[in-house]
Design a protein around this motif. Structure first.
Motif, PDB file in Angstrom:
ATOM      1  N   GLU A   1       0.834  -1.203   0.000  1.00  0.00           N
ATOM      2  CA  GLU A   1       0.000   0.000   0.000  1.00  0.00           C
ATOM      3  C   GLU A   1       0.873   1.259   0.000  1.00  0.00           C
ATOM      4  OE1 GLU A   1      -2.916  -0.025   3.175  1.00  0.00           O
ATOM      5  OE2 GLU A   1      -3.483  -2.088   2.710  1.00  0.00           O
ATOM      6  N   ILE A   2       1.946   1.237   0.771  1.00  0.00           N
ATOM      7  CA  ILE A   2       2.862   2.385   0.832  1.00  0.00           C
ATOM      8  C   ILE A   2       3.546   2.577  -0.517  1.00  0.00           C
ATOM      9  CG2 ILE A   2       5.038   3.205   1.847  1.00  0.00           C
ATOM     10  CD1 ILE A   2       4.056   1.950   4.517  1.00  0.00           C
ATOM     11  N   LYS A   3       3.960   1.482  -1.118  1.00  0.00           N
ATOM     12  CA  LYS A   3       4.623   1.542  -2.423  1.00  0.00           C
ATOM     13  C   LYS A   3       3.694   2.145  -3.477  1.00  0.00           C
ATOM     14  CE  LYS A   3       6.650  -1.522  -5.874  1.00  0.00           C
ATOM     15  NZ  LYS A   3       6.922  -2.919  -6.228  1.00  0.00           N
ATOM     16  N   VAL A   4       2.456   1.704  -3.497  1.00  0.00           N
ATOM     17  CA  VAL A   4       1.468   2.224  -4.457  1.00  0.00           C
ATOM     18  C   VAL A   4       1.210   3.706  -4.188  1.00  0.00           C
ATOM     19  CG1 VAL A   4      -0.950   2.091  -5.181  1.00  0.00           C
ATOM     20  CG2 VAL A   4       0.388  -0.004  -4.923  1.00  0.00           C
ATOM     21  N   ALA A   5       1.046   4.065  -2.927  1.00  0.00           N
ATOM     22  CA  ALA A   5       0.753   5.453  -2.562  1.00  0.00           C
ATOM     23  C   ALA A   5       1.902   6.380  -2.936  1.00  0.00           C
ATOM     24  CB  ALA A   5       0.452   5.555  -1.068  1.00  0.00           C
ATOM     25  N   ARG A   6       3.133   5.895  -2.830  1.00  0.00           N
ATOM     26  CA  ARG A   6       4.286   6.716  -3.221  1.00  0.00           C
ATOM     27  C   ARG A   6       4.225   7.072  -4.706  1.00  0.00           C
ATOM     28  NH1 ARG A   6       8.989   3.681   0.096  1.00  0.00           N
ATOM     29  NH2 ARG A   6       8.880   4.993   1.938  1.00  0.00           N
ATOM     30  N   GLY A   7       3.643   6.176  -5.470  1.00  0.00           N
ATOM     31  CA  GLY A   7       3.526   6.401  -6.900  1.00  0.00           C
ATOM     32  C   GLY A   7       2.567   7.514  -7.266  1.00  0.00           C
ATOM     33  N   PHE A   8       1.773   7.968  -6.308  1.00  0.00           N
ATOM     34  CA  PHE A   8       0.823   9.046  -6.581  1.00  0.00           C
ATOM     35  C   PHE A   8       1.465  10.423  -6.568  1.00  0.00           C
ATOM     36  CE2 PHE A   8      -2.582   6.121  -4.616  1.00  0.00           C
ATOM     37  CZ  PHE A   8      -2.816   5.514  -5.832  1.00  0.00           C
ATOM     38  N   GLY A   9       2.750  10.480  -6.243  1.00  0.00           N
ATOM     39  CA  GLY A   9       3.435  11.775  -6.305  1.00  0.00           C
ATOM     40  C   GLY A   9       3.747  12.369  -4.957  1.00  0.00           C
ATOM     41  N   ASP A  10       3.633  13.682  -4.870  1.00  0.00           N
ATOM     42  CA  ASP A  10       4.014  14.479  -3.704  1.00  0.00           C
ATOM     43  C   ASP A  10       3.509  13.859  -2.400  1.00  0.00           C
ATOM     44  OD1 ASP A  10       4.759  16.424  -1.930  1.00  0.00           O
ATOM     45  OD2 ASP A  10       3.376  17.948  -2.685  1.00  0.00           O
ATOM     46  N   LEU A  11       4.449  13.422  -1.549  1.00  0.00           N
ATOM     47  CA  LEU A  11       4.087  12.759  -0.299  1.00  0.00           C
ATOM     48  C   LEU A  11       3.526  13.721   0.737  1.00  0.00           C
ATOM     49  CD1 LEU A  11       7.033  10.224   0.140  1.00  0.00           C
ATOM     50  CD2 LEU A  11       4.810   9.867  -0.913  1.00  0.00           C
ATOM     51  N   SER A  12       3.810  15.009   0.616  1.00  0.00           N
ATOM     52  CA  SER A  12       3.345  15.970   1.612  1.00  0.00           C
ATOM     53  C   SER A  12       1.831  16.166   1.562  1.00  0.00           C
ATOM     54  CB  SER A  12       4.052  17.318   1.443  1.00  0.00           C
ATOM     55  OG  SER A  12       3.686  17.902   0.206  1.00  0.00           O
TER      56      SER A  12
END
Length: 147
Positions: free
Chosen positions: A31-42
């Motif tokens: 889930e973290i890996k996929v979410a990182r792919g969405f771009g800007d973590l902030s």
């Protein structure tokens, strides 16, 4: 001081710990890996939610490890008793006395560390005992049988 668990309760905790380590950790990492792919973590709500979930999993793992490492295995004890009101025996109930981590009144499982649980374990067959509850009220119990 460790927790008191029946053999069954200990095994259930071990199964939960195994699931968290082997399945839940991998799922949240994905889930973290996929979410990182969405771009800007902030400003990434999916990433924040996954990291929060990861923290909760790690906290539960630590809690279970601590409990299992300090656990004392106890025998579950089945007790048939009743409440005595004004000298009259009430309806008989059967409870299983277990460790505090396993107590579940909806399943008639009571902690041996609770006031009623302690009293039930200390009572002899056909003995009445007055128990002071946490709210300060007193109740009288009578034990009919123990396994």
């Amino acid at each position: 001081m460790g927790v008191h668990l029946t053999k069954s309760g200990y095994e259930k905790m071990q199964q939960r710990l195994r699931y968290l380590r082997e399945v839940a950790r991998a799922e949240v990492a994905e889930e973290i890996k996929v979410a990182r792919g969405f771009g800007d973590l902030s400003e990434n709500a999916e990433y924040d939610a996954a990291r929060k979930k990861q923290g909760e999993i790690e906290n539960e793992i630590n809690d279970l490890e601590s409990k299992l490492n300090t656990a004392t295995i106890i025998n579950a004890t089945e007790v048939e008793f009743c409440y005595v009101v004004n000298g009259v025996d009430g309806a008989k109930k059967t409870y299983t006395i277990v460790g505090s981590s396993e107590a579940d009144l909806s399943k008639d499982m009571i902690s041996g560390e609770s006031p009623i649980g302690k009293a039930l374990m200390e009572c002899d067959i056909n003995q009445q005992k007055t128990v002071t509850l946490p709210n300060g009220k007193k109740t009288v119990i009578k034990v009919f049988s123990k396994n």
